[in-house]
Design a protein around this motif. Structure first.
Motif, short mmCIF file in Angstrom:
data_model
loop_
_atom_site.label_atom_id
_atom_site.label_comp_id
_atom_site.label_asym_id
_atom_site.label_seq_id
_atom_site.Cartn_x
_atom_site.Cartn_y
_atom_site.Cartn_z
N LYS B 186 -43.64 -58.48 -22.12
CA LYS B 186 -42.50 -57.57 -22.25
C LYS B 186 -42.61 -56.48 -21.20
CE LYS B 186 -41.89 -54.75 -26.17
NZ LYS B 186 -41.31 -54.63 -27.52
N LEU B 187 -41.52 -56.19 -20.52
CA LEU B 187 -41.50 -55.05 -19.61
C LEU B 187 -40.77 -53.92 -20.31
CD1 LEU B 187 -42.04 -53.76 -16.85
CD2 LEU B 187 -39.83 -54.62 -16.08
N GLU B 188 -41.47 -52.84 -20.53
CA GLU B 188 -40.86 -51.66 -21.13
C GLU B 188 -41.35 -50.46 -20.36
OE1 GLU B 188 -42.03 -51.56 -25.24
OE2 GLU B 188 -44.14 -51.68 -24.77
N ARG B 189 -40.52 -49.42 -20.35
CA ARG B 189 -40.88 -48.24 -19.58
C ARG B 189 -41.92 -47.41 -20.32
NH1 ARG B 189 -35.08 -45.77 -18.94
NH2 ARG B 189 -35.18 -46.31 -21.14
N ASP B 193 -40.07 -48.41 -26.18
CA ASP B 193 -38.80 -48.43 -25.45
C ASP B 193 -38.10 -49.77 -25.71
OD1 ASP B 193 -36.78 -47.90 -23.58
OD2 ASP B 193 -37.99 -48.59 -21.88
N PHE B 194 -36.78 -49.77 -25.62
CA PHE B 194 -36.07 -51.04 -25.59
C PHE B 194 -36.56 -51.81 -24.36
CE2 PHE B 194 -32.61 -48.76 -27.98
CZ PHE B 194 -32.76 -49.51 -29.13
N ALA B 195 -36.83 -53.10 -24.52
CA ALA B 195 -37.39 -53.87 -23.41
C ALA B 195 -36.38 -54.03 -22.29
CB ALA B 195 -37.81 -55.24 -23.91
N THR B 196 -36.86 -53.96 -21.06
CA THR B 196 -36.04 -54.37 -19.91
C THR B 196 -35.88 -55.88 -19.97
OG1 THR B 196 -36.97 -52.54 -18.64
CG2 THR B 196 -35.91 -54.30 -17.38
N ALA B 197 -36.93 -56.56 -20.29
CA ALA B 197 -36.91 -58.02 -20.49
C ALA B 197 -38.16 -58.42 -21.25
CB ALA B 197 -36.86 -58.75 -19.15
N SER B 198 -38.00 -59.38 -22.17
CA SER B 198 -39.15 -59.92 -22.89
C SER B 198 -39.07 -61.44 -22.88
CB SER B 198 -39.16 -59.49 -24.36
OG SER B 198 -39.15 -58.11 -24.46
N VAL B 199 -40.22 -62.07 -22.81
CA VAL B 199 -40.26 -63.53 -22.76
C VAL B 199 -41.26 -64.05 -23.79
CG1 VAL B 199 -40.87 -65.52 -21.34
CG2 VAL B 199 -39.67 -63.57 -20.30
N ALA B 200 -40.79 -64.95 -24.66
CA ALA B 200 -41.67 -65.62 -25.62
C ALA B 200 -41.80 -67.08 -25.20
CB ALA B 200 -41.09 -65.54 -27.03
N VAL B 201 -43.04 -67.54 -25.09
CA VAL B 201 -43.28 -68.94 -24.74
C VAL B 201 -44.20 -69.54 -25.80
CG1 VAL B 201 -44.30 -70.53 -23.05
CG2 VAL B 201 -43.05 -68.50 -22.26
N ALA B 202 -43.79 -70.68 -26.36
CA ALA B 202 -44.62 -71.37 -27.35
C ALA B 202 -44.76 -72.82 -26.93
CB ALA B 202 -43.98 -71.28 -28.72
N GLY B 214 -41.15 -74.27 -26.25
CA GLY B 214 -40.05 -73.39 -26.64
C GLY B 214 -40.13 -72.09 -25.86
N ILE B 215 -38.96 -71.63 -25.40
CA ILE B 215 -38.91 -70.34 -24.69
C ILE B 215 -37.68 -69.58 -25.20
CG2 ILE B 215 -38.65 -69.16 -22.47
CD1 ILE B 215 -40.10 -71.46 -21.13
N ALA B 216 -37.86 -68.32 -25.47
CA ALA B 216 -36.72 -67.47 -25.82
C ALA B 216 -36.90 -66.10 -25.19
CB ALA B 216 -36.58 -67.36 -27.33
N LEU B 217 -35.79 -65.42 -25.00
CA LEU B 217 -35.79 -64.16 -24.26
C LEU B 217 -35.16 -63.05 -25.09
CD1 LEU B 217 -34.28 -65.63 -20.95
CD2 LEU B 217 -36.70 -65.52 -21.61
N ALA B 218 -35.66 -61.84 -24.91
CA ALA B 218 -35.05 -60.67 -25.55
C ALA B 218 -34.73 -59.63 -24.47
CB ALA B 218 -35.99 -60.08 -26.59
N GLY B 219 -33.69 -58.87 -24.73
CA GLY B 219 -33.33 -57.77 -23.83
C GLY B 219 -32.49 -58.16 -22.64
N VAL B 220 -32.20 -59.44 -22.52
CA VAL B 220 -31.48 -59.88 -21.32
C VAL B 220 -30.18 -60.59 -21.70
CG1 VAL B 220 -33.38 -59.94 -19.69
CG2 VAL B 220 -33.02 -61.89 -21.20
N GLY B 221 -29.53 -60.10 -22.73
CA GLY B 221 -28.26 -60.67 -23.12
C GLY B 221 -27.72 -59.96 -24.35
N GLY B 222 -26.52 -60.30 -24.72
CA GLY B 222 -25.89 -59.70 -25.89
C GLY B 222 -26.58 -60.11 -27.18
N LYS B 223 -27.34 -61.18 -27.13
CA LYS B 223 -28.18 -61.56 -28.28
C LYS B 223 -29.45 -62.22 -27.76
CE LYS B 223 -26.13 -66.10 -29.05
NZ LYS B 223 -25.80 -67.08 -30.06
N THR B 224 -30.32 -62.56 -28.66
CA THR B 224 -31.54 -63.25 -28.26
C THR B 224 -31.15 -64.52 -27.51
OG1 THR B 224 -32.34 -62.50 -30.40
CG2 THR B 224 -33.77 -63.98 -29.15
N ILE B 225 -31.80 -64.78 -26.38
CA ILE B 225 -31.43 -65.95 -25.58
C ILE B 225 -32.35 -67.12 -25.93
CG2 ILE B 225 -31.23 -66.89 -23.23
CD1 ILE B 225 -29.19 -64.72 -23.61
#
Lengths: 793, 289
Positions: B186-189, B193-202, B214-225
């Motif tokens: 996760k990149l946060e300031r 902080d709300f994440a600039t971008a987060s990446v989950a990899v399983a 499986g990969i999903a993203l947070a902070g880079v869209g209107g909902k979880t990607i």
């Protein structure tokens, strides 16, 4: 035998803070902890928009709510001539809006109710009809020829300009630039930020109709100024006003001004004849109270090939928000901006400053900063960094060449300040050694070959702390002295009161240490009280790192007066003449026979029980201290960073801070001040700013958008000490509270810019958020201005 | 804190809680950890008529691996329980990596895993983690229990597939085929902080071969990607730098970031790509050792 000064908690003792006893137990007494019988609660309705004409306000639904006692509007304030109030910069500011709202968050109405829930519910019932006007959110828009005028309330106001102001020798400086081998230029912006104390502002006004007395509890760094303002502005009799600043949860300059909430709560108490409490919420604090910075710079330096600075030009444009409410006591429009370059020996300099109104919160100069010294030193050290790079000269060497030398004091700076002491080169050397400066260039070169980006940054400065001297500094005409009153009880214990007001600085600890140093009374035997204008002597309060330079000096002087009387008592007790008496810490003795002596405690008892004939009883005295000059601490900071080339994230590898703040009263507290200041410097350099979108919405209205760093991400700091006593302070101390906040940011920025210098990057404006660093490192271009807050993406 | 007026109940059973939700007809809110709800109440962004505090319902604060290897997380399991769990550290690396990055240490002592998933904040760490892990939720309503797949659960920002009278009582992560690997960046300031971008990899792996990804993203869209489709390109292959590059680029393309004060959309894609690569490269068999 003389006492051990460290053991009795005197000068130089890292004595634990006595106030922490209550703070760490949750037993502090803040304004919101105070509950008075029958107390009502006030809530302020704020403007949701940045610029609008008020067409109508309908408060009827709020009045109709059970539990609502009073709803105040601007019109009702105006009927009592209280809709506007003077600012500390000789402008006016709205208390409750009448004609227009001029920034988002401006105070429009106030509801006073039985409890804060009802007050808040009732605010939501007030209907304000706004006619939206175009908002102006930066000085460029403010200066435009067709710009709407924000301050149409002021007769004679032209456009949106607040001031033009200049200082320095223009002709001589122009000549220096003609003669230069090289001219180095930079442009930058110091973003708007906010002091953001954890405790927001608040007050309880308690007007007693029967006695005619107003007791006003308030989160003020300067309670006596509040009393003066209420007396002078509201024309209440001064003896009937008691202002009490209880424990304060941080100030950082945010709690110097008089805010609309204070004025409205006082009127509300007079009208309801009940105590009225107003406690600001976090958003209210962030969007409406005194901010810091928001200044643009065009800087130019005239240079000789060998590295000598021949002249400096600074052109600043400052954004003051809706009202010119800079809380600063100098006669200089842009505060102490011209303290820039005070540590360098520069023949000539010229500064031109312009200020503008915008539709943003008013205030300014706050945040651990002596009236724009923070901007001055940041601009200075960024200009110095760029100039050294432009000359191809080593950063440390360039500073060394241009420093004022140890034996050149007193030194008149190019802008006219008088510095009086320092060992700049020694501080530089201590820092270079600690950070391993001489090996760094090689380290950096090798790292670059491995694709790693290392950088080093230096920031060196001396700044004027401790306003002030009465010739140049006043508030509402009141001179910037301060005061102390020391009363020694018969058992040799004492109470000390000063006109300052601690809000984290540790006065209750350190003032006692000064008395211990002067009188030999153990610090633990001395209680310190501040903040109640009915009991404390008149003083100008605590900000601008002025407590130790001014009130601290008054403590020394009051103690010395007490000692002078004690000496007479000692002579009486020892049955010798006063001339035959010697003093050692805590004890007078007969010069010819040092075994014959009396302690200060014995003198104290005698002052109440066995005084010499003709002497007044008691052992107490008061001192008012008008400092002959500001104090000039010096800082040399070094920062080493590594940047992640794939993300722009930068980590601090090492930070070395060398501080010379003269004699340290309590080294532990000084180190705490420096650590705190560096943390704030890191915040501003890395993450913290307040900006506005194109509609004038404040981005930074809560702690999710306005970032305070935590212990988690804050780097470690290595602290070093050099001591050059202040030549005019009674114990040789200088101000220190702000040094790290002032000198710190440039060290971080210079380090990041240095890491990217091989890519052609000369400037990245703060905050150096990873995306901005990444932009610079991938494009090789400078990054200017505030981060964009919205886009059409 | 001066929220709007609300009624408060603290039922002792799930059934009683469901009954309160049912009676609330959509104006009742569940209080679990309260780390999102309470700030929203304070700011009056949320003003429910009824708060249903589930903290006094016994038996919901568990996390356990069943015999079949599936992981079950109860509705009152706190973030810090997962952060400090030796079993999680050993057996579920994606959750182990994400747990210490959730909010800040103070929030983690109170906030719950299931509550965070239900909150469906586009920035939420656990919704992304659950999607990457192919998890599902067990929910209980007036008519009994049902399960909802994570891929169908997050409908949009702060919107989930629960009916107003249902409570998510458990999150389930299915047993891995082979060995569970993965990570979370996760990149946060600043912490919290709300994440600039987060990446989950399983990943489920057999040696260096990927059995499930499986990969999903947070902070880079209107909902979880949900980027599980892009991640599935790894399945059946050995992890190599070249296939990692391809997948990282595809995942970055799947992100829907907006330019804002945390960075441009391009910058956020760059972060996604970098983080996907970094997590995957660290899973290459010889680097795990």
């Amino acid at each position: 035998m003389s006492l051990d000064e460290i053991k009795i908690g005197g000068l130089g003792a890292s004595r634990r803070r006595v106030e922490d006893n209550r703070f760490i137990r949750g037993k502090g007494n803040y304004v919101d902890d105070i509950v008075l019988p029958g107390m009502l609660h006030m809530e302020i309705l704020r403007s949701p928009v940045a610029h609008a004409r008020i067409k109508s306000i309908d408060t009827s639904a709020a009045w109709d709510m059970p539990g609502v006692r009073l709803v105040l509007t601007g019109e009702m304030m105006a009927a009592r001539n209280l809709a506007w109030m003077p600012t500390l910069s000789y402008d006016t500011a709205a208390v409750l809006a009448t004609d227009k709202v001029r920034f988002q968050g401006q105070e429009v109405c106030a509801v006073i109710a039985d409890d804060p829930y009802i007050a808040k519910d009732a605010c939501a019932k007030i209907v304000v009809d706004y006619e939206i006007l175009p908002p102006i959110v930066n000085p460029v828009q403010a200066a435009a020829e067709d710009a709407i005028q924000i301050r149409d309330d002021k007769a004679g106001q032209v456009g949106n300009k607040v001031f033009d102001w200049e200082i320095g020798d223009k002709a001589r400086t122009d000549k220096a630039f003609e003669d230069a081998d090289l001219v180095s230029k930079v442009e930058m912006h110091y973003p708007r930020t906010h002091p953001s104390p954890i405790e927001c502002c608040g007050s309880i006004a308690d007007f007693d109709r029967a006695t005619g007395k107003l007791t006003f509890y308030v989160t003020s760094q300067a309670p006596h100024i509040v009393r003066a303002a209420v007396a002078l502005v509201a024309e209440l009799p001064e003896q009937q006003i008691r202002v009490v600043s209880p424990d304060i949860g941080g100030g950082f300059g945010n709690k110097v001004p008089v805010y609309p909430g204070y004025v409205v709560s006082i009127l509300a108490s007079i009208l309801t004849e009940k105590p009225v409490k107003w406690i600001e919420d976090k958003t209210g604090n962030l969007i409406s109270t005194g901010f810091g910075r928001d200044v643009y710079l065009k800087g130019e330096m005239a240079l000789r090939k060998d590295g000598k600075i021949l002249g400096v030009r600074m052109n600043t444009i400052s954004d003051h928000g809706a009202f010119f409410a800079d809380a600063q006591p100098s006669k200089f429009k842009i505060g102490l901006m011209h303290s820039a370059f005070a540590c360098y020996d520069i023949p000539t300099a010229h500064m031109f400053a312009t200020g503008y109104y915008t539709n943003k919160a008013p205030g300014g100069v706050a945040y651990r900063c002596s009236f724009r010294v923070t901007e001055a030193m940041f601009f200075q050290e960024r200009m110095v960094h760029a100039a050294a790079d432009d000359l191809g000269m080593d950063q440390a060497e360039f500073r060394r060449v241009n420093f004022v030398k140890d034996d050149d004091f007193p030194h008149r700076t190019a802008f006219g300040f008088l510095t009086d002491s320092g060992q700049y080169e020694k501080c530089l050397n201590v820092g270079m050694e600690a950070i391993g400066y001489k090996d760094f260039a090689k380290e950096q070169e090798e790292a670059r070959k491995r694709g790693k980006l290392l950088g080093i940054g230096i920031s060196t400065m001396t700044e004027p702390l401790g306003a002030g001297n009465s010739r140049e500094y006043d508030i509402l005409g009141i001179k910037m002295f301060d005061s102390a009153e020391l009363r020694v009880h018969m058992t040799g214990k004492a109470i000390l009161r000063t006109g300052a007001k601690t809000q984290g600085q540790g006065h209750e600890t350190t003032w006692a240490q000064i008395v211990a140093h002067e009188l030999g009374i153990p610090a633990e035997d001395i209680v310190v009280e501040e903040g109640d204008t009915d009991t404390a002597p008149f003083g100008m309060g605590t900000y601008a790192s002025r407590s130790t330079p001014v009130a601290g000096a008054a403590v020394s002087m009051a103690a010395r007066k007490v000692r002078a009387k004690a000496r007479k008592i000692a002579a009486h007790l020892l049955e010798v003449s006063e001339e035959d008496i010697e003093w050692e810490l805590g004890r007078f003795y007969v010069r010819s026979n040092s075994d014959r002596g009396v302690t200060i405690q014995e003198c104290a008892m005698a002052a109440y029980s066995n005084m010499p004939d003709g002497m007044e009883p008691g052992l107490e005295n008061t001192a008012y201290y008008d400092p002959p000059n500001l104090t000039w601490p010096f800082a040399a900071y070094f920062c080493k960073v590594e940047i992640d080339p794939e993300t722009g994230v930068w980590d601090v590898l090492q930070f070395v801070a060398v501080d010379d703040c003269g004699v340290r009263i309590n080294p532990m507290i000084v180190e705490g001040q420096i650590m705190g200041g560096l943390t704030e410097a890191y915040a501003m350099a890395n993450m913290q700013y307040q900006t506005y979108d194109e509609e004038g919405n404040c981005i930074g209205a809560n702690y999710m958008d306005f970032l305070l760093p935590t212990a988690w991400e804050t780097p470690g700091f290595e602290l070093y000490e050099v001591v050059t006593p202040c030549p005019h302070h009674p114990i040789g101390a200088k101000g220190v509270g702000e040094c790290a906040t002032v000198a710190g940011p440039a060290a971080f920025v210079n380090a990041v810019v240095n890491a990217l210098s091989h890519k052609g990057v000369r400037n990245i404006d703060m905050p150096l958020m990873p995306n901005r660093v990444y932009e610079a490192l991938t494009t090789g271009k400078d990054v200017y201005g505030m981060p964009p807050v919205r886009s059409g993406n | 804190m001066y929220p709007s007026r609300f009624k408060y109940e603290s039922p002792k059973t799930i059934e009683a809680a469901v009954a309160l939700l049912d009676a609330g007809k959509g104006d009742a809110k569940i209080l679990a950890g309260g780390q999102s709800l309470v700030p929203m109440l304070k700011l009056r962004f949320a003003f429910p008529d009824q708060i249903v505090d589930i903290n006094n319902i016994p038996g919901l604060d568990y996390h356990r691996f069943d015999a079949d290897g599936s992981l079950h997380i109860g509705a009152l399991c706190r973030h810090e329980d997962l952060e400090h769990s030796a079993e999680i550290a050993e057996r579920q690396p994606t959750i182990a990596a994400a747990a210490p990055l959730v909010a800040d240490p103070i929030v983690r002592t109170r906030g719950t895993f299931v509550g965070s998933v239900c909150h469906a904040d586009p920035q939420g760490d656990w919704a992304a983690t659950m999607i990457a892990l192919g998890g599902h939720l067990v929910v209980q309503g007036p008519k009994g229990k049902r399960t909802i797949d994570m891929k169908d659960f997050v409908l949009g920002p702060y919107a989930n597939a629960l009916n107003y009278n249902e409570i998510a009582i458990e999150a389930v992560i299915p047993a891995p085929k082979g060995v569970a690997r993965g990570g979370y960046l996760k990149l946060e300031r600043r912490v919290g902080d709300f994440a600039t971008a987060s990446v989950a990899v399983a990943l489920d792996m057999d040696g260096n071969r990927v059995l499930r990804a499986g990969i999903a993203l947070a902070g880079v869209g209107g909902k979880t990607i949900d980027a599980n489709e892009e991640a599935s390109a790894l399945v059946g292959h050995d992890l190599t730098e070249s296939i990692i590059d391809t997948v990282a680029a595809a995942v970055a393309a799947k992100a829907e970031p907006r330019t804002d004060h945390r960075g441009s959309s391009d910058y956020k894609r760059q972060i996604v790509k970098t983080f996907v690569k970094r997590i995957l490269v660290a899973q290459i068999a010889e680097k795990v050792a």
